[in-house]
Design a protein around this motif. Structure first.
Motif, PDB file in Angstrom:
ATOM      1  N   THR A 111      44.953  17.264  40.019  1.00 62.25           N
ATOM      2  CA  THR A 111      44.484  16.194  39.133  1.00 62.25           C
ATOM      3  C   THR A 111      45.641  15.578  38.345  1.00 62.25           C
ATOM      4  O   THR A 111      45.739  14.347  38.218  1.00 62.25           O
ATOM      5  N   ILE A 112      46.526  16.399  37.820  1.00 66.18           N
ATOM      6  CA  ILE A 112      47.686  15.901  37.067  1.00 66.18           C
ATOM      7  C   ILE A 112      48.590  15.064  37.961  1.00 66.18           C
ATOM      8  O   ILE A 112      49.003  13.958  37.583  1.00 66.18           O
ATOM      9  N   PHE A 113      48.917  15.565  39.156  1.00 66.10           N
ATOM     10  CA  PHE A 113      49.774  14.806  40.069  1.00 66.10           C
ATOM     11  C   PHE A 113      49.109  13.501  40.504  1.00 66.10           C
ATOM     12  O   PHE A 113      49.760  12.466  40.622  1.00 66.10           O
ATOM     13  N   TYR A 114      47.813  13.520  40.728  1.00 69.23           N
ATOM     14  CA  TYR A 114      47.100  12.295  41.095  1.00 69.23           C
ATOM     15  C   TYR A 114      47.192  11.283  39.955  1.00 69.23           C
ATOM     16  O   TYR A 114      47.426  10.096  40.184  1.00 69.23           O
ATOM     17  N   TRP A 115      47.003  11.731  38.721  1.00 68.53           N
ATOM     18  CA  TRP A 115      47.070  10.834  37.559  1.00 68.53           C
ATOM     19  C   TRP A 115      48.466  10.233  37.420  1.00 68.53           C
ATOM     20  O   TRP A 115      48.622   9.036  37.183  1.00 68.53           O
ATOM     21  N   GLY A 127      42.284  28.762  42.311  1.00 66.23           N
ATOM     22  CA  GLY A 127      41.667  27.498  42.714  1.00 66.23           C
ATOM     23  C   GLY A 127      41.612  26.506  41.571  1.00 66.23           C
ATOM     24  O   GLY A 127      41.871  25.306  41.752  1.00 66.23           O
ATOM     25  N   SER A 128      41.287  26.994  40.382  1.00 65.20           N
ATOM     26  CA  SER A 128      41.251  26.117  39.205  1.00 65.20           C
ATOM     27  C   SER A 128      42.647  25.587  38.870  1.00 65.20           C
ATOM     28  O   SER A 128      42.808  24.405  38.525  1.00 65.20           O
ATOM     29  N   CYS A 129      43.651  26.445  38.960  1.00 62.50           N
ATOM     30  CA  CYS A 129      45.030  26.003  38.705  1.00 62.50           C
ATOM     31  C   CYS A 129      45.457  24.940  39.711  1.00 62.50           C
ATOM     32  O   CYS A 129      46.064  23.914  39.342  1.00 62.50           O
ATOM     33  N   LEU A 130      45.153  25.148  40.976  1.00 63.23           N
ATOM     34  CA  LEU A 130      45.510  24.156  42.001  1.00 63.23           C
ATOM     35  C   LEU A 130      44.756  22.854  41.786  1.00 63.23           C
ATOM     36  O   LEU A 130      45.315  21.759  41.956  1.00 63.23           O
ATOM     37  N   TRP A 131      43.487  22.927  41.392  1.00 64.43           N
ATOM     38  CA  TRP A 131      42.712  21.725  41.107  1.00 64.43           C
ATOM     39  C   TRP A 131      43.328  20.978  39.924  1.00 64.43           C
ATOM     40  O   TRP A 131      43.446  19.745  39.945  1.00 64.43           O
ATOM     41  N   GLY A 132      43.714  21.715  38.883  1.00 68.20           N
ATOM     42  CA  GLY A 132      44.338  21.083  37.720  1.00 68.20           C
ATOM     43  C   GLY A 132      45.654  20.411  38.083  1.00 68.20           C
ATOM     44  O   GLY A 132      45.914  19.274  37.671  1.00 68.20           O
ATOM     45  N   LEU A 133      46.501  21.092  38.855  1.00 71.34           N
ATOM     46  CA  LEU A 133      47.768  20.485  39.283  1.00 71.34           C
ATOM     47  C   LEU A 133      47.526  19.248  40.133  1.00 71.34           C
ATOM     48  O   LEU A 133      48.222  18.230  39.989  1.00 71.34           O
TER      49      LEU A 133
END
Length: 135
Positions: A121-125, A113-119
């Motif tokens: 966030t990166i894609f959104y940025w 879940g943390s990895c998916l949240w990080g990805l």
């Protein structure tokens, strides 16, 4: 003198099973109707809730016993016996194994879940900087 063949016995059993299933359906319908009908306040006759409960259980038991005497009912009993036999063969995990497995699943869920949240966030940025969302 005439003797019954297997096909005649099978047809007789099928007919008897159809009659039994009809009786089961009628008993269940009567049980539902009676429970509904006697649940309404009636100034002439208001049965006690215990009497209604006993009547429902008795009619259900009669319908269930009738169902078990059919071919499908006999197959159900055989299936239940075989299932119970197979259930005895199951090796159940110990409490320690269960706790360890549960904790492992929880940790993996948090990591993924943390990895998916990080990805996300990166894609959104990245997308927001390339489009008008970032301005």
């Amino acid at each position: 003198m005439r003797t019954n063949t297997n096909s005649e016995k099978t047809k007789a059993n099928e007919t008897l099973d159809k009659i039994k299933w009809t009786v089961v359906v009628l008993l269940v319908a009567f049980m539902v109707w009676g429970n509904f009908y006697f649940s309404e306040p009636n100034p002439i006759y208001q049965p006690n809730i215990v009497i209604r409960l006993v009547a429902v259980v008795a009619v259900f038991a009669l319908a269930f016993v009738t169902m078990l005497t059919t071919e499908k009912g006999k197959a159900f009993i055989e299936f239940a016996k075989e299932s119970r036999l197979e259930l005895r063969k199951v090796v159940w995990p110990t409490r320690k194994e269960t706790v360890q497995t549960t904790l492992l699943v929880a940790v993996i869920t948090i990591v993924v879940g943390s990895c998916l949240w990080g990805l996300d966030t990166i894609f959104y940025w990245i997308i927001s900087t390339l489009t008008v969302l970032g301005h």
